[in-house]
Each structure stands twice: as structure tokens, then as C-alpha cells.
Write an enzyme that holds these catalytic residues in place. Sequence first.
Site, PDB file in Angstrom:
ATOM      1  N   ASP A   1       0.823  -1.205   0.000  1.00 59.75           N
ATOM      2  CA  ASP A   1       0.000   0.000   0.000  1.00 59.75           C
ATOM      3  C   ASP A   1       0.857   1.255   0.000  1.00 59.75           C
ATOM      4  OD1 ASP A   1      -2.134  -1.586   0.006  1.00 59.75           O
ATOM      5  OD2 ASP A   1      -2.643  -1.325   2.118  1.00 59.75           O
TER       6      ASP A   1
ATOM      7  N   LEU B   1      -1.565 -33.246   4.923  1.00 65.74           N
ATOM      8  CA  LEU B   1      -1.540 -34.679   4.646  1.00 65.74           C
ATOM      9  C   LEU B   1      -0.137 -35.128   4.269  1.00 65.74           C
ATOM     10  CD1 LEU B   1      -4.646 -35.043   2.304  1.00 65.74           C
ATOM     11  CD2 LEU B   1      -4.413 -35.984   4.600  1.00 65.74           C
TER      12      LEU B   1
ATOM     13  N   GLU C   1     -10.673 -40.590  -2.723  1.00 66.90           N
ATOM     14  CA  GLU C   1     -11.363 -39.459  -3.350  1.00 66.90           C
ATOM     15  C   GLU C   1     -10.338 -38.523  -3.965  1.00 66.90           C
ATOM     16  OE1 GLU C   1     -12.549 -38.488   0.663  1.00 66.90           O
ATOM     17  OE2 GLU C   1     -11.961 -36.403   0.333  1.00 66.90           O
TER      18      GLU C   1
ATOM     19  N   LYS D   1      -7.948 -35.448  -4.755  1.00 63.26           N
ATOM     20  CA  LYS D   1      -7.347 -34.368  -3.964  1.00 63.26           C
ATOM     21  C   LYS D   1      -7.505 -33.107  -4.799  1.00 63.26           C
ATOM     22  CE  LYS D   1      -3.191 -33.156  -1.372  1.00 63.26           C
ATOM     23  NZ  LYS D   1      -3.183 -31.750  -1.671  1.00 63.26           N
TER      24      LYS D   1
ATOM     25  N   ASP E   1      -7.198 -29.356  -6.065  1.00 67.53           N
ATOM     26  CA  ASP E   1      -6.130 -28.362  -6.017  1.00 67.53           C
ATOM     27  C   ASP E   1      -6.741 -26.968  -5.864  1.00 67.53           C
ATOM     28  OD1 ASP E   1      -3.652 -27.300  -6.030  1.00 67.53           O
ATOM     29  OD2 ASP E   1      -3.252 -27.644  -8.154  1.00 67.53           O
TER      30      ASP E   1
ATOM     31  N   ARG F   1      -7.225 -21.727   5.846  1.00 65.16           N
ATOM     32  CA  ARG F   1      -6.434 -22.613   6.682  1.00 65.16           C
ATOM     33  C   ARG F   1      -5.333 -21.861   7.423  1.00 65.16           C
ATOM     34  NH1 ARG F   1      -1.836 -26.024   5.041  1.00 65.16           N
ATOM     35  NH2 ARG F   1      -1.462 -27.397   6.788  1.00 65.16           N
TER      36      ARG F   1
ATOM     37  N   TYR G   1     -15.042 -32.299   2.539  1.00 69.32           N
ATOM     38  CA  TYR G   1     -14.469 -33.637   2.710  1.00 69.32           C
ATOM     39  C   TYR G   1     -14.023 -33.927   4.150  1.00 69.32           C
ATOM     40  CZ  TYR G   1     -10.390 -30.675   1.854  1.00 69.32           C
ATOM     41  OH  TYR G   1      -9.473 -29.663   1.903  1.00 69.32           O
TER      42      TYR G   1
ATOM     43  N   LYS H   1      -8.364 -42.429   3.082  1.00 68.66           N
ATOM     44  CA  LYS H   1      -8.666 -42.197   4.500  1.00 68.66           C
ATOM     45  C   LYS H   1      -9.234 -43.464   5.121  1.00 68.66           C
ATOM     46  CE  LYS H   1      -9.929 -37.430   3.514  1.00 68.66           C
ATOM     47  NZ  LYS H   1     -11.004 -36.483   3.253  1.00 68.66           N
TER      48      LYS H   1
ATOM     49  N   LYS I   1      -0.061 -38.754  -4.710  1.00 68.13           N
ATOM     50  CA  LYS I   1       0.053 -37.666  -5.687  1.00 68.13           C
ATOM     51  C   LYS I   1       0.258 -38.205  -7.100  1.00 68.13           C
ATOM     52  CE  LYS I   1       0.274 -33.785  -3.200  1.00 68.13           C
ATOM     53  NZ  LYS I   1       1.446 -32.979  -3.408  1.00 68.13           N
TER      54      LYS I   1
ATOM     55  N   CYS J   1      32.967 -19.954   2.495  1.00 62.20           N
ATOM     56  CA  CYS J   1      31.621 -19.391   2.497  1.00 62.20           C
ATOM     57  C   CYS J   1      31.578 -18.191   1.553  1.00 62.20           C
ATOM     58  CB  CYS J   1      31.244 -18.968   3.913  1.00 62.20           C
ATOM     59  SG  CYS J   1      29.711 -18.039   3.978  1.00 62.20           S
TER      60      CYS J   1
ATOM     61  N   CYS K   1      30.884 -14.861   3.981  1.00 69.35           N
ATOM     62  CA  CYS K   1      31.828 -14.296   4.955  1.00 69.35           C
ATOM     63  C   CYS K   1      33.261 -14.764   4.735  1.00 69.35           C
ATOM     64  CB  CYS K   1      31.388 -14.625   6.379  1.00 69.35           C
ATOM     65  SG  CYS K   1      31.592 -16.363   6.825  1.00 69.35           S
TER      66      CYS K   1
ATOM     67  N   CYS L   1      29.311 -23.428   6.501  1.00 63.92           N
ATOM     68  CA  CYS L   1      30.177 -22.306   6.822  1.00 63.92           C
ATOM     69  C   CYS L   1      30.497 -22.378   8.313  1.00 63.92           C
ATOM     70  CB  CYS L   1      29.429 -21.016   6.498  1.00 63.92           C
ATOM     71  SG  CYS L   1      30.119 -19.576   7.311  1.00 63.92           S
TER      72      CYS L   1
ATOM     73  N   CYS M   1      29.116 -14.759  10.409  1.00 64.26           N
ATOM     74  CA  CYS M   1      28.646 -14.857   9.025  1.00 64.26           C
ATOM     75  C   CYS M   1      27.322 -14.109   8.911  1.00 64.26           C
ATOM     76  CB  CYS M   1      28.462 -16.310   8.627  1.00 64.26           C
ATOM     77  SG  CYS M   1      27.807 -16.469   6.959  1.00 64.26           S
TER      78      CYS M   1
HETATM   79  S1  IVH Z   1      -8.377 -34.356   3.954  1.00 59.78           S
HETATM   80  C1  IVH Z   1      -6.342 -33.841   8.310  1.00 59.78           C
HETATM   81  N1  IVH Z   1      -9.277 -34.534   1.513  1.00 59.78           N
HETATM   82  O1  IVH Z   1      -4.937 -31.161   0.792  1.00 59.78           O
HETATM   83  C2  IVH Z   1      -6.273 -33.530   6.853  1.00 59.78           C
HETATM   84  N2  IVH Z   1      -7.683 -32.829   1.989  1.00 59.78           N
HETATM   85  O2  IVH Z   1      -2.218 -31.671   1.624  1.00 59.78           O
HETATM   86  C3  IVH Z   1      -7.618 -33.401   6.237  1.00 59.78           C
HETATM   87  N3  IVH Z   1      -7.164 -31.421   0.063  1.00 59.78           N
HETATM   88  O3  IVH Z   1      -4.975 -29.032   3.559  1.00 59.78           O
HETATM   89  C4  IVH Z   1      -7.534 -33.114   4.807  1.00 59.78           C
HETATM   90  N4  IVH Z   1      -8.509 -32.401  -1.359  1.00 59.78           N
HETATM   91  O4  IVH Z   1      -6.417 -28.434   1.539  1.00 59.78           O
HETATM   92  C5  IVH Z   1      -8.455 -33.873   2.342  1.00 59.78           C
HETATM   93  N5  IVH Z   1     -10.202 -34.785  -0.594  1.00 59.78           N
HETATM   94  C6  IVH Z   1      -9.396 -34.145   0.233  1.00 59.78           C
HETATM   95  C7  IVH Z   1      -8.617 -33.048  -0.186  1.00 59.78           C
HETATM   96  C8  IVH Z   1      -7.767 -32.425   0.718  1.00 59.78           C
HETATM   97  C9  IVH Z   1      -7.638 -31.434  -1.188  1.00 59.78           C
HETATM   98  C10 IVH Z   1      -6.141 -30.500   0.563  1.00 59.78           C
HETATM   99  C11 IVH Z   1      -6.480 -29.796   1.840  1.00 59.78           C
HETATM  100  C12 IVH Z   1      -5.342 -30.126   2.778  1.00 59.78           C
HETATM  101  C13 IVH Z   1      -4.270 -30.498   1.822  1.00 59.78           C
HETATM  102  C14 IVH Z   1      -3.256 -31.392   2.475  1.00 59.78           C
END
Ligand code: IVH
Length: 694
Positions: A46, A92, A125, A127, A129, A148, A235, A299, A323, A417, A420, A441, A447
Site C-alpha cells: 500500500d 496430509l 477421493e 485431492k 487443487d 487454513r 471432505y 482415508k 500424488k 563461504c 563471509c 560455513c 557470518c
Molecule cells: S483431507 C487432516 N481430503 O490437501 C487432513 N484434503 O495436503 C484433512 N485437500 O490441507 C484433509 N482435497 O487443503 C483432504 N479430498 C481431500 C482433499 C484435501 C484437497 C487439501 C487440503 C489439505 C491439503 C493437504
Amino acid sequence: MTKKPRPAQTLALARAEHARLGAEIAEHDRRYFQDDAPTVSDADYDALRRRYQALEAAFPELTDAFSLSQKVGVSPSEKFAKVRHAVPMLSLGNIFADEEVEEFCARVQRFLGLPDDAPLAMTAEPKIDGLSCNIRYEDGELVRAATRGDGYEGEDVTANVRTIEAIPNRLAGAPKIFEARGEVFMRHADFRALNARQAEAGKPVFANPRNAAAGSLRQLDARVTAERPLAFFAYAWGEISEPFAATQFSAVEAMRRFGLPANPLTKLCRSAAELLAHYRAIEAERANLGYDIDGVVYKVDDLALQQRLGFVSRSPRWATAHKFPAERATTVLEAIEIQVGRTGALTPVAKLKPVTVGGVVVANATLHNEDEIARKDVRVGDTVVVQRAGDVIPQIVEVVLDKRLRGAAPFAFPEACPVCGSAALREIDEKTGEADVVRRCTGHMVCAAQAVEGLKHFCSRNAFDIEGLGDKQIELFFKEGLIRTPADIFTLSARDGQGRPPLEAWDGFGETSVKNLFDAIDARRTIALNRFLFALGIRHVGETNARRLARNYGDWETFRAAARAPGAAEALADVEGIGPVVAEAVADFFAEPRNEAALDALLQEVTVEPMVAIAAGHPLAGKTIVFTGSLERTTRDEAKAMAERLGAKVSGSISAKTDLVVAGPGAGSKLAKARELGVETIDEEEWSRRAGTG
Ligand code: IVH
């Protein structure tokens, strides 16, 4: 910043400053919009904007078609209120290879003391993004929504979330208090349309849907959020006033009945093979989903088992993220830069010709250490393959040898280093006789790099969390000699203006930002013991070990006395979870007079609060417990984890400090010693009763 443009300033000077500020602001916009990774505080941003506008007000000739002032609404200008999560929002663990699915299931079974082949129901399920959000309903009404944040404290985005159509403002049939957790994200079609609108209006476009979702949710003006088509899948949940399901799968179904959207690809599986099959099915569908996913989450289905499994550090034992393989791209390695970290580690960083990998522009990649550079024979000028997986730092996978330039020389890793000039050495491991992979170092406090990095760590979010004292400011204050040690931070306002112009006259600062900075520093003069220990930056003392030490010793005086006592390393190694290496590092830190002096100065300025027992209400809180012999109802790991959850300390050896011994069949010398010392001894059945699991 409230500095007025100096009337004597010539147009030429103003034009130069206007151009420089414009470039700087555009760069910050890029980081905010493209990377969703701003590098300055909102207040600093700002200040830049205001200076820019002040220049234009004084010199209207500067306001041309390219002026940033012609664009609107690109900055999050003020601050969101902070919200402490009733139940932490943790992350996770990750797995990548197929074999790890079975290993994950086996780990769960082992922790629960079940045979590897016992049936174990798990859900799988996508994940998503996006960014996770906690949405609190009381009596069915949406009352608060928070991002979060660091997992313990997030930003209050209630007004914005209320405008998201996918998220109901009322739930039907949910418990009185119900916190739904899930992912806010943007569908591909909506993302493309939004970027088209942005471009048409001459505003910056977002690099990917995740950034667009983050930028849209974290808007100060909820009317802007309302115009952004955000989506949501629930979820998980946070605080609830009563149980509402017995399994993960039925919990998701229940959330759907309450009115929350949940992902249709959630599936109940009965084995590692079924999990993997569903992973493959989701992977095959990935391109047709219309939104970004980066893996599959597994899970444990039974919520009672989830409870027993609990957490390690910041991730649940009962879930993991499988992943998708990382995305790759080819580019040119322009230079290898050596960075010096807080512990003196020399880290090589690859400076790349910027390249887009999976939707994100990558210009830096890690090269790990000198052995890695030698092993891959990476040379400056090489064409290299970079890979980016999720939020980890991009890596160099390999060199494209066909494209190596003639004359490219092997990289010579420095032995001094670069900051330094002190010798940089690879310590020899006493036991193995092998050299450490990391070259460090030896300059320590002399340093500048180590000192600056230590200060950055000290002020960072999970340590002292001083807002407005970001990396850039610390670097500047260090360079100017204003801050050299942590204590200097707290005397900054008292020393302001002594022998030099006051901070508010410095370039980039102003009355308001300086006042905010001093206020932020003052707000941190009292700090919890675990954060304080973490902030000190003692080698191997991360957040988890800091918490263990804090919980064990309770207050600063007791801890410091223990850490300075003769034979401290041995006593410290007795603390549950603290191994000999960590104990040694702590003892070394306190044996160094310079550290002691810095601490004394710091303690003149700040007060360290004692730890309140985590489960103060529970009779086992604060007790020291020893498990011996074999346990039959649970595994040793599980019993330990349970004891820690209740606020007890678990120790491996019996001493006068032991409060309780849980002895199973086969208990030998420890049981005898406990009897000798008159320590209360109970069996496993009684333990279960007291722990509330029997
Ligand atoms: S379960 C105790 N389920 O992934 C953890 N997380 O890498 C409960 N995310 O912070 C999370 N899809 O933002 C869960 N189907 C899913 C998800 C998921 C995306 C994200 C979530 C979490 C991050 C962890």
C-alpha cells in the site's frame, strides 16, 4: 506512507521514480496474481501504491495510458481478521509410488496391532487443487468462515464465503455446532471466462485456477468475490457438538444431506488393490473433470479407528495423499548460486531460464548439495529437465547431454563461504567416518548470512510472528546495522532516530507503516515457551521438538537450568521424543557464551509464558508414564500417542520422577525398579480405563 512529494522535485526525477515504482508494483502484482506468493506485506504494498499516486497527483503528466492507476482493484489492501481454529487444520502426508499404497495400509494395520491381511475399509477421493476452508455453522446458520492459514490460525473470510453460491448459508439437520471443511476451487471454464474478463478490463490475469480461487476468496471487497464463480467440495470437519456419523464415507453422505456439495468420485474400498484401482480410474478421468486435482486422498473409513490413529506432527496417521506424477519441462541452467542458510549450510540453487511447468513459472530449482551436482554432472549452460510436484521446490531431474555446449566445465563447489569467507567444511560423522553431505560455513555469528537467516526465522510465522518484519525488512535493517541480534528488534523503537534519520523518513517507509511495525513488535513481547524455543533456531529443534521440550519442562527457567546443567545432553535425551543428536545440539547451544549473552539481552525485552497443560482437565495431564512389558489391547506406539494426547509425558526409563508404570506381561527389571521406588504400577486394563478407552 504519508510523505508528501517534495515540491522542489524535478519532473525528471519524479518520472524516474514513477517508472521504478511502477515496475516494482507490477512485479508485486505478478507475484500476487501469478504465483499467489506475495513477497511484501500488504502495508508495504500500500505504501508503494500511495507513493505512486502521490507522484501522479503532483505531476499529472505522469498519468498516461500505461499508468498502473488506470487499473483498479488489484491489491488486497487491508488485513483480514485472524481466526483461531477450534480444531487445527493439518496437512496430509504424501506418497508417490504404487508400492507405497500397500505400505501405507500396512503401517495403519501395524499401528492398530492388526495383522497385515485383516480387512480394512478405506475411502479414496480426488485431492482437489484449491484452498481449504473451515466453515462454521451454529444452529444451522453459517456464522464464520476461515482460510487454513498456518493450520492453527486462518483469515476471516466470512463475508466472502457467504457470497459463494455453492456454499449454503443454512444447513438442514446438522449438529448444533458443525464446522464443515473442504476445498474452495475454480472450474476450468469459469477460470477461462474470468481471465478473459480480466484481460478485457486491462487487469492482470491469473496463472492458474488455484491462484484465481485464492485471489478471489481473499478479496477485501466481498462484492468482488461475489462475481467470481467459486466452487466447493466438503471432505472433512472441525469442531462438532456431537458425533454425526460412524464412518468417513457416511460422514460425507451426511454432509451431502445437510446441503453441502461433496465430490461424486468418493469411493469406499476394501483393500490396497481397490484403492489403487480407484486411483487409476480417477487418473484416467483427470482431464475430463473440468477442475484441477493433484492426486487421490486415502482415508481410514472407521472414525473410531481414525481417532485411535491420531496424528504425527502435522499430518494424520489415518490418511495420506497419493500424488500424481510430477510435471516436467526442459530449460537452460543459467547459473548455480550458493545460498547460505541459518545453520550455515551451503545450498546450491539452480538459476533457470524461466519455464512453465504445470501452469507455474519456474526460475529456480534445488540442486540439493554438492554430491548431487557431481552425481548428475550438472554444468552451467546445460539444458536440463526440471520437475515440479505439488508445492515442493522444483528439482533438476537430469541433464540433456546431447545439448551440452563445448567447453562446459564441471561445477567447482566453493570451499569457503561465499558470504563471509570462512572455511566451509563437511563434518565427519564420528560413527561412520563419512563426510556429511552438507558443507557448512564455520563462521556462525560472524557470518552475515547465518545471522540474517536466524533473524528471519526468529520473526517467522510459527516463531515470533512479527508482522511487517519480513525478509526484506530484516535484510535492510541488518545491512544498515540497525538489527544484529534478536534483542535489537525489541529496542528498535527506543533507538529510532538516534544518530540517523528516523525510520519513517527511510525510502519505502512512512509514518503509518513504522507505527504498525512498532505495534506489531510490542504485541510479541510475551510469547509461549514452545514458540520461543523454536524461534531460537537451535539446530534440530523444529516445532515438534520445541513443543516436546516445552511440554516436558513447563517453563523457561526450568528448561534453561536443565540445558545449562553439567551433563545436560544426557538429561535432555531423557525427554520423550528427544534423541541424543537433538539433546547434544541443545546442550551445545547453551554452552556457547555468545548465545547465552544474546539470550540474556533478549530476556530483558520479552516474557516467556509457561506451558499450560494441554489437557489440564485430565487426571493424567502432566504425569510421567513408563510402559513396560507387552501390551495386548493396543500397540506400544498407540498407547504412547494416547498418553501424549492426554497431556502426559512418556519416558523410557524409571526414575524418582516417574508417576505411573503401565506393566504388561513379561515386564522385568523396570517393574522391579518401579516397586523399589514405590511408583504406582497398573496393568493394561486399568490403563485403558484411566485413558478412557476401556
Ligand atoms: S483431507 C487432516 N481430503 O490437501 C487432513 N484434503 O495436503 C484433512 N485437500 O490441507 C484433509 N482435497 O487443503 C483432504 N479430498 C481431500 C482433499 C484435501 C484437497 C487439501 C487440503 C489439505 C491439503 C493437504
